[in-house]
Write a protein that holds these residues in place. Sequence first.
Motif, PDB file in Angstrom:
ATOM      1  N   ARG A   1       9.599  -2.652  -3.859  1.00 56.29           N
ATOM      2  CA  ARG A   1       8.870  -3.779  -4.446  1.00 56.29           C
ATOM      3  C   ARG A   1       9.796  -4.981  -4.487  1.00 56.29           C
ATOM      4  O   ARG A   1      10.891  -4.899  -5.050  1.00 56.29           O
ATOM      5  N   VAL A   2       9.353  -6.068  -3.902  1.00 54.75           N
ATOM      6  CA  VAL A   2      10.144  -7.302  -3.905  1.00 54.75           C
ATOM      7  C   VAL A   2       9.310  -8.395  -4.561  1.00 54.75           C
ATOM      8  O   VAL A   2       8.156  -8.609  -4.165  1.00 54.75           O
ATOM      9  N   VAL A   3       9.850  -9.048  -5.566  1.00 56.70           N
ATOM     10  CA  VAL A   3       9.149 -10.173  -6.195  1.00 56.70           C
ATOM     11  C   VAL A   3      10.122 -11.316  -6.481  1.00 56.70           C
ATOM     12  O   VAL A   3      11.325 -11.104  -6.603  1.00 56.70           O
ATOM     13  N   ILE A   4       9.556 -12.492  -6.562  1.00 52.95           N
ATOM     14  CA  ILE A   4      10.273 -13.607  -7.176  1.00 52.95           C
ATOM     15  C   ILE A   4       9.801 -13.590  -8.625  1.00 52.95           C
ATOM     16  O   ILE A   4       8.621 -13.817  -8.904  1.00 52.95           O
ATOM     17  N   ALA A   5      10.712 -13.228  -9.533  1.00 55.69           N
ATOM     18  CA  ALA A   5      10.378 -13.243 -10.958  1.00 55.69           C
ATOM     19  C   ALA A   5      10.906 -14.563 -11.502  1.00 55.69           C
ATOM     20  O   ALA A   5      12.013 -14.986 -11.144  1.00 55.69           O
TER      21      ALA A   5
ATOM     22  N   ALA B   1       0.833  -1.214   0.000  1.00 48.14           N
ATOM     23  CA  ALA B   1       0.000   0.000   0.000  1.00 48.14           C
ATOM     24  C   ALA B   1       0.866   1.263   0.000  1.00 48.14           C
ATOM     25  O   ALA B   1       0.428   2.316  -0.455  1.00 48.14           O
ATOM     26  N   GLN B   2       2.092   1.172   0.495  1.00 41.26           N
ATOM     27  CA  GLN B   2       3.007   2.319   0.519  1.00 41.26           C
ATOM     28  C   GLN B   2       3.945   2.325  -0.686  1.00 41.26           C
ATOM     29  O   GLN B   2       4.854   3.134  -0.767  1.00 41.26           O
TER      30      GLN B   2
ATOM     31  N   ARG C   1       1.382  -5.823  -6.314  1.00 38.46           N
ATOM     32  CA  ARG C   1       0.399  -6.636  -5.622  1.00 38.46           C
ATOM     33  C   ARG C   1       0.819  -6.935  -4.185  1.00 38.46           C
ATOM     34  O   ARG C   1       2.012  -6.895  -3.857  1.00 38.46           O
ATOM     35  N   PRO C   2      -0.156  -7.272  -3.315  1.00 38.25           N
ATOM     36  CA  PRO C   2       0.189  -7.653  -1.943  1.00 38.25           C
ATOM     37  C   PRO C   2       1.017  -8.943  -1.899  1.00 38.25           C
ATOM     38  O   PRO C   2       0.967  -9.737  -2.844  1.00 38.25           O
ATOM     39  N   MET C   3       1.713  -9.115  -0.817  1.00 34.32           N
ATOM     40  CA  MET C   3       2.544 -10.292  -0.614  1.00 34.32           C
ATOM     41  C   MET C   3       1.716 -11.569  -0.814  1.00 34.32           C
ATOM     42  O   MET C   3       0.628 -11.695  -0.269  1.00 34.32           O
ATOM     43  N   GLY C   4       2.234 -12.485  -1.607  1.00 34.46           N
ATOM     44  CA  GLY C   4       1.542 -13.760  -1.824  1.00 34.46           C
ATOM     45  C   GLY C   4       0.762 -13.825  -3.124  1.00 34.46           C
ATOM     46  O   GLY C   4       0.364 -14.896  -3.555  1.00 34.46           O
TER      47      GLY C   4
END
Length: 156
Positions: free
Chosen positions: A148-152, A98-99, A121-124
Motif C-alpha cells: 500500500r502506497v499513499v501520500i499521507a 485489488a491484490q 483504495r485504487p490509485m488516485g
Amino acid sequence: MIKDQELENNHIIERQFPLNEEIISLLKAENWRELDQYFLKAEKPGGVLFDFLKPLLDFESIEHIIAIRSAPEDEDGIWHDDGSRILGFSLSLTQNHAQTVGGELRFRPKGASDYHKIATRPMGTILIFKTGIYGFEHMVSAVTEGKRVVIAGWCS
Ligand SMILES: O=C(O)CCC(=O)C(=O)O
Ligand SMILES: [Fe+2]
C-alpha cells in the motif's frame, strides 16, 4: 472553517485526485525522492494539491509524507488524531489495490468502540477526514498481502 457540506456532515469523504503521467512514471520507477519533490511543489499555494483541497476548508499550509506499507512485516498502526492539524488526507498511489489486503483506514469519534473502515483504495482516490480538532481519530491496519502506497498529509 469547513466549506464542503459533505465533509462537514460525513466527517470523512472520498474524492478522485487527478494523477498525471509524471506521477505515474515516478511511481513505476519507485523514485520516491522525485515523487516527494513533486508533492512538495503540489502542496504549495497555486500547486495542484493545494488548489484541490482549497474549496473544502480554510487552511494555510500542507505537509505530507510518502507512507509505504507491505506484507508480511507490516503491523497495525495506532489510533491517533493528527494533533493540531485541521484536516488529514490519504491519497492512494497503490498500483495493485485489488491484490492488497489490509491497510484499512479506520476512523471514529475519539474513544468510540465502533469505527468506519475503508479498504485500500485504487490509485488516485483521496480520503479526506477530520482530525482531533473536531473530535475524531484514525489508524491504519496492517497490510497482510501486497503493498500500500499513499501520500499521507495534513492541512494546518
Ligand atoms: O496511511 C494513511 O492512510 C494515513 C496515515 C496517517 O494517518 C498519518 O500518517 O498520520
Ligand atoms: Fe494520521
